[in-house]
Structures are given as C-alpha cells and as structure tokens.
Design an enzyme around this catalytic site. Structure first.
Site, PDB file in Angstrom:
ATOM      1  N   HIS A  73      13.775 -64.159-116.058  1.00 23.93           N
ATOM      2  CA  HIS A  73      14.178 -65.095-114.997  1.00 23.93           C
ATOM      3  C   HIS A  73      14.345 -64.343-113.696  1.00 23.93           C
ATOM      4  O   HIS A  73      14.395 -63.104-113.669  1.00 23.93           O
ATOM      5  CB  HIS A  73      15.455 -65.841-115.383  1.00 23.93           C
ATOM      6  N   ASP A 113      18.980 -58.637-111.307  1.00 24.53           N
ATOM      7  CA  ASP A 113      19.199 -57.607-112.336  1.00 24.53           C
ATOM      8  C   ASP A 113      18.114 -57.628-113.413  1.00 24.53           C
ATOM      9  O   ASP A 113      18.129 -56.816-114.334  1.00 24.53           O
ATOM     10  CB  ASP A 113      20.603 -57.735-112.956  1.00 24.53           C
ATOM     11  N   HIS A 114      17.151 -58.535-113.276  1.00 29.02           N
ATOM     12  CA  HIS A 114      16.048 -58.596-114.236  1.00 29.02           C
ATOM     13  C   HIS A 114      14.685 -58.331-113.594  1.00 29.02           C
ATOM     14  O   HIS A 114      13.686 -58.242-114.306  1.00 29.02           O
ATOM     15  CB  HIS A 114      16.040 -59.946-114.958  1.00 29.02           C
ATOM     16  N   HIS A 164      23.570 -56.526-122.041  1.00 24.92           N
ATOM     17  CA  HIS A 164      23.869 -57.255-120.805  1.00 24.92           C
ATOM     18  C   HIS A 164      25.377 -57.334-120.615  1.00 24.92           C
ATOM     19  O   HIS A 164      25.960 -58.406-120.393  1.00 24.92           O
ATOM     20  CB  HIS A 164      23.237 -58.653-120.824  1.00 24.92           C
ATOM     21  N   HIS A 211      16.624 -63.492-111.550  1.00 20.21           N
ATOM     22  CA  HIS A 211      17.856 -62.900-111.052  1.00 20.21           C
ATOM     23  C   HIS A 211      17.561 -61.418-110.841  1.00 20.21           C
ATOM     24  O   HIS A 211      16.846 -60.798-111.632  1.00 20.21           O
ATOM     25  CB  HIS A 211      19.011 -63.089-112.041  1.00 20.21           C
TER      26      HIS A 211
END
Ligand SMILES: [Zn+2]
Ligand SMILES: [Zn+2]
Length: 304
Positions: free
Chosen positions: A63, A67-68, A271, A65
């Site tokens: 997705h 942090d990804h 995570h 965001h």
C-alpha cells in the site's frame, strides 16, 4: 527441497527508530528473489544482507504508506547506477504509477532499464504473478488506504523417481519423465510394475503469506488456509487494542488468532510500533494464542 525462505530487511512501523528499519523483505524461492515492500533504507539493508541486487526483478508494494514504499525511488536510482538493463516489475495500486513515473522522469533520467508498473486491485484475491514454479496472489486487507497482502505459493511438483527401481527393472532413462507423470512400467515379460513402486511422493507444496498493514480481520483465515508460514503485522500489544482499531492495525494477539484459525504452521510477527522498547511482550501475548510464533528481526532469515 529447493530453498524457500524469507529475508527480513525491515520490520518497524511508520515512525523511525534506531532499532528497526521500515517494512521490506525478500522472498527467495528457487534462485528467484521477490521484494515485498520497500521502506526507507531498504537498499542499505539489501547491501547488508549480501543478496544480489540483480536477482530482484519483481517488487510487490502492499500500500502507499511511506513506510512501505519510500525506499523505492532510491533503490531504482541505485539499480541504474549499477548498470542494470533487465526490466523491473512493480506491483502496486494504480495511483502509484503516475506519481512514480514523474519522479523517475525527474530524478532518474537515462535509467538504463524499463520500470513496468502492474496495477493491483486490492479489493479481491487474484493471481498477479505466475511462472513455472509459483504463483503470487493478492490478499485483500483492511487498512486506512487500499492495501493487500501477498500469497506466494509453490506449484505442485512431480513425484521423485526411485533410482534403485530403475536399476532393478532395467528401465531406460528416457522413460523417467513418463514414470514421473504417473505411468506404470511393463517389463519385457509383460509384468506391470505399478507407478507407486517406482516413485516416492512429491515434496509438499509450501506457501508464504505476507499480511501488513491491516486491522484484525476475523475472516482472513479463510484465504490463508493451509499456508505454511504467515507474516502478520502486530503493531501493538493488548495494551493498545483501542489504538489498533482506530488506526487500522492489529495486536499480536489478533495476529496469532488469524494464524490459529488458518491452521498455519508458523507465524512471524512484525511491523512493531516505536512505543515498544522490547517486543518480547508482543511475542508472549501472541504465543498465548499460537505457540509457534516468532519475532521478525532485521537480517533474520526464516525457512518456509
Ligand atoms: Zn506500515
Ligand atoms: Zn500503513
């Protein structure tokens, strides 16, 4: 059996800490390397892991965001500097392509290879990659933005041939493929040797599911039935249950519930929220529901 393992490059959540990198991992299956998520710092972790950059041809982004995916542009640029020529395939929601194309055009002019975007529909489970030995399919998740996990599943292999039986019945090598495909063998005297005496069962099919980020989904186990190893986000512990609901994340207990209900063999949790100095508390909570749980950790390698 052929290698099937997961290399954890980062397993922290959105707020950077000195203990963890943002989400990224490499799924290694039979000489092939697939990247799942690419948070900031991923290329440094890739260096540390000593995995070969050139083997990565497919990147799956769960997705949009940061942090990804904030590590992707830097990694693409580095691949260019290293003289990459092979196309790189990126699987992500459709919104990603125009944003990334403009960044590539601005920062990575004269990139010596093609970047191919494959739009992913996160609302349903479908096969988005397939080759001779495996499939990758999406797992719809429940997060603040469209998000999906990825299920890597080996294709069934043929049974093993019993070399000793080839000698006993003087079977020519040219017949091996036929026997692996299920054929019986008829001797020159007319005796039929059943296939079951000539072969040993094929290796069991292994699978790996990556589920991050998501709120607890009580029905998720249905898509994960029989999975060998599951990585499920566990941003919080029981102490932050309300926060998990509010921000569409899961607790360690909830991750373990999914693993238990799906009947997976092994659960990896990751995570982690920056608020936990020591994730052992998350591990203990998860193990109350599902004992075969392990903590993700940078540079850890888990066999599927
Ligand atoms: Zn995240
Ligand atoms: Zn997220």
């Amino acid at each position: 059996m052929e290698p099937f393992r997961v290399h954890i490059l980062g397993c922290g959540s959105a707020l950077p800490t000195l203990r963890h990198y943002a989400s990224s991992q490499i799924v290694e299956i039979r000489e092939k390397m697939f990247m799942v998520d690419c948070g900031e710092g991923t290329q440094m972790q890739l260096r540390r892991s000593r995995l070969r950059f050139t083997k990565i041809n497919h990147v799956f982004i769960s997705h949009l965001h940061g942090d990804h995916c904030f590590g992707l542009l830097g990694m693409l640029s580095t691949f260019g500097m290293l003289g990459r020529v092979a196309p790189l395939h990126i699987y992500a929601t459709a919104e990603m392509e125009p944003v990334f194309r403009s960044q590539i055009d601005l920062f990575c002019q004269n990139l010596g290879y093609d970047v191919m975007f494959h739009p992913v529909d996160t609302s349903r489970s479908e096969v988005i990659y397939e080759d001779r030995s495996l499939t990758v399919s999406t797992i719809p998740l429940l997060h603040r933005v469209p998000c999906c996990g990825f299920l890597f599943r080996e294709k069934p292999t043929l049974p093993h041939i019993r070399r000793d039986m080839l000698d006993v019945y003087d079977i020519p090598v040219s017949q091996i493929n036929n026997i692996k495909s299920g054929m019986d063998w008829t001797t020159p005297d007319g005796d039929v040797i059943p296939n079951s005496r000539l072969t040993l069962p094929a290796d069991p099919v292994r699978s790996y599911a990556y589920c991050s980020d998501t709120r607890y989904m009580p029905g998720l186990h249905r898509l994960l039935r029989g999975v060998t190893m599951l990585y499920h986000e566990s941003t919080y512990g029981d102490d932050n249950q309300a926060r998990a609901v509010k921000y569409f994340h899961s607790t360690a207990t909830e991750a373990a519930r999914v693993a238990r209900d799906a009947g997976v063999k092994k659960l990896i949790i990751g995570h982690f929220s920056a608020r936990y100095e020591d994730e052992k508390i998350l591990l203990e909570e998860a193990r109350c529901e599902f004992s075969n749980t392990f903590l993700a950790e940078e540079m850890a390698v888990f066999n599927v």
